[in-house]
Design a protein around this motif. Structure first.
Motif, short mmCIF file in Angstrom:
data_model
loop_
_atom_site.label_atom_id
_atom_site.label_comp_id
_atom_site.label_asym_id
_atom_site.label_seq_id
_atom_site.Cartn_x
_atom_site.Cartn_y
_atom_site.Cartn_z
N GLY A 23 -9.76 -5.37 1.38
CA GLY A 23 -10.20 -3.70 0.46
C GLY A 23 -9.58 -2.82 1.71
O GLY A 23 -10.41 -1.63 1.46
N GLU A 24 -11.42 -3.11 2.73
CA GLU A 24 -11.17 -2.28 4.20
C GLU A 24 -9.73 -1.73 4.30
O GLU A 24 -10.24 -0.56 4.85
N LEU A 25 -9.04 -1.90 4.52
CA LEU A 25 -7.48 -1.29 4.25
C LEU A 25 -7.56 0.28 3.99
O LEU A 25 -6.89 1.26 4.44
N ILE A 26 -7.59 -0.48 2.32
CA ILE A 26 -7.54 1.21 1.65
C ILE A 26 -8.72 2.33 2.44
O ILE A 26 -8.26 3.61 2.73
N GLU A 27 -9.45 1.70 2.99
CA GLU A 27 -11.11 2.38 2.96
C GLU A 27 -10.07 3.33 4.86
O GLU A 27 -10.41 4.65 4.87
N LYS A 75 -7.92 5.94 4.04
CA LYS A 75 -8.32 6.97 3.66
C LYS A 75 -9.23 7.94 4.05
O LYS A 75 -9.06 8.52 4.41
N LYS A 76 -9.29 7.24 5.32
CA LYS A 76 -9.91 8.06 6.34
C LYS A 76 -9.03 8.32 7.02
O LYS A 76 -9.27 9.98 7.94
N VAL A 77 -7.73 8.37 7.32
CA VAL A 77 -7.23 9.74 7.96
C VAL A 77 -6.28 9.35 7.17
O VAL A 77 -4.89 10.43 7.31
N GLY A 78 -6.60 9.99 5.65
CA GLY A 78 -5.43 10.78 4.72
C GLY A 78 -4.45 10.50 4.37
O GLY A 78 -3.38 11.27 3.65
N ASN A 93 -4.39 6.28 13.52
CA ASN A 93 -5.01 7.28 14.38
C ASN A 93 -4.51 6.57 15.88
O ASN A 93 -5.42 7.42 16.69
N GLY A 94 -4.00 6.55 16.36
CA GLY A 94 -3.80 6.25 17.67
C GLY A 94 -5.13 4.92 17.74
O GLY A 94 -5.19 4.61 19.63
N GLU A 95 -5.58 4.84 16.87
CA GLU A 95 -6.97 3.49 17.55
C GLU A 95 -5.90 1.90 17.21
O GLU A 95 -5.16 1.62 16.30
N HIS A 139 0.79 -1.03 -0.09
CA HIS A 139 0.02 -0.06 0.02
C HIS A 139 0.72 1.41 -0.28
O HIS A 139 0.14 2.63 -0.05
N ALA A 140 1.90 1.10 -0.20
CA ALA A 140 3.03 2.39 0.53
C ALA A 140 2.43 3.04 1.03
O ALA A 140 2.83 4.41 1.03
N VAL A 141 2.70 2.21 2.50
CA VAL A 141 2.31 3.09 3.75
C VAL A 141 3.59 4.06 4.46
O VAL A 141 4.55 2.66 4.15
N THR A 142 3.88 5.37 5.17
CA THR A 142 4.56 4.84 5.90
C THR A 142 4.75 5.36 6.89
O THR A 142 3.10 5.24 7.74
#
Lengths: 84, 146
Positions: free
Chosen positions: B119-123, B126-129, B102-104, B68-71
């Motif tokens: 696909g939930e992870l993408i969502e 997205k919620k945290v930008g 996001n702290g959760e 997902h190329a998440v840092t």
């Protein structure tokens, strides 16, 4: 304490009113590595995290000595959908 | 007189100080974790480091994040025994790795894998930008079709 597939299966079935439980010992017999599939309507309406927390609570004692634990938690409806 | 008083009071004072220190002994790790998970959008507590995970489950989470190329901020529990136990108590979750968004507390390896597949992870990202690279790839594919 070493746990067996049969022991875990019985406990999960009983405590979670599960209609189907598969337990696989992935540890070559050392009893510390398991994967489980649990089908129960107790999971109905619960998000994944809540389902897994429920299972962790049932196996609270056991998980202290089980080193690796993989779980899949389905409702009866999801289980039927997956089979077909 | 003054001296005598001080001498007789001091042991009590010292004792109570010691006691209060002991009862607060587990506060710092909880506070430390609080800060870690609140200061970064995505945090992974794992065994080893992203370039060299030391457990298959931790490795799986690293691979998902990479796709997902998440840092993210990662913490090695093997190099900090306090953190290793502290994080389990903090999230009331018995195993490592643990992922926070996001702290959760979001989940461990199984949950991340299933969220990735559904696909939930993408969502959630997205919620945290955070825009998942998989979403970007999907969009550019659609562009091509047009």
């Amino acid at each position: 304490m070493v746990y067996t597939e049969a022991y875990l299966k019985e406990k999960l079935t009983k405590d979670l009113d599960a209609v189907h439980v598969e337990v696989t010992d992935d540890s070559d017999g050392c009893g510390a590595k398991f994967s489980v599939l649990i089908v129960s309507d107790k999971f109905q309406g619960k998000p994944l995290l809540a389902r897994h927390r429920l299972v962790n609570t049932v196996l609270q004692e056991e998980l202290k000595s089980i080193h690796a634990f993989t779980q899949k938690t389905l409702t009866v409806e999801q289980w039927n959908a997956q089979k077909s | 007189m003054n001296n005598l008083l001080r001498r007789s009071i001091f042991p009590i004072y010292a004792n109570s100080l010691k006691l209060s220190c002991r009862s607060f002994a587990d506060v710092p790790i909880k506070e430390k974790i609080d800060n870690i998970v609140k200061n970064n959008k995505v945090v992974v507590f794992m065994k080893g480091v992203p370039d060299a995970p030391r457990c298959g489950f931790s490795n799986a989470v690293v691979q998902i994040m990479r796709m997902h190329a998440v840092t993210y901020d990662s913490h090695d529990v093997l190099s900090d025994e306090d953190l290793r136990q502290g994080i389990k108590d903090y999230s009331n979750w018995p195993t490592i790795p643990q992922v926070f968004i996001n702290g959760e507390f979001v989940g461990g390896c199984d949950i991340m894998l299933q969220m990735h597949q559904s696909g939930e992870l993408i969502e959630e990202l997205k919620k945290v930008g955070i825009k998942s690279a998989l979403l970007t790839a999907e969009e550019s594919k659609k562009e091509e079709v047009k």
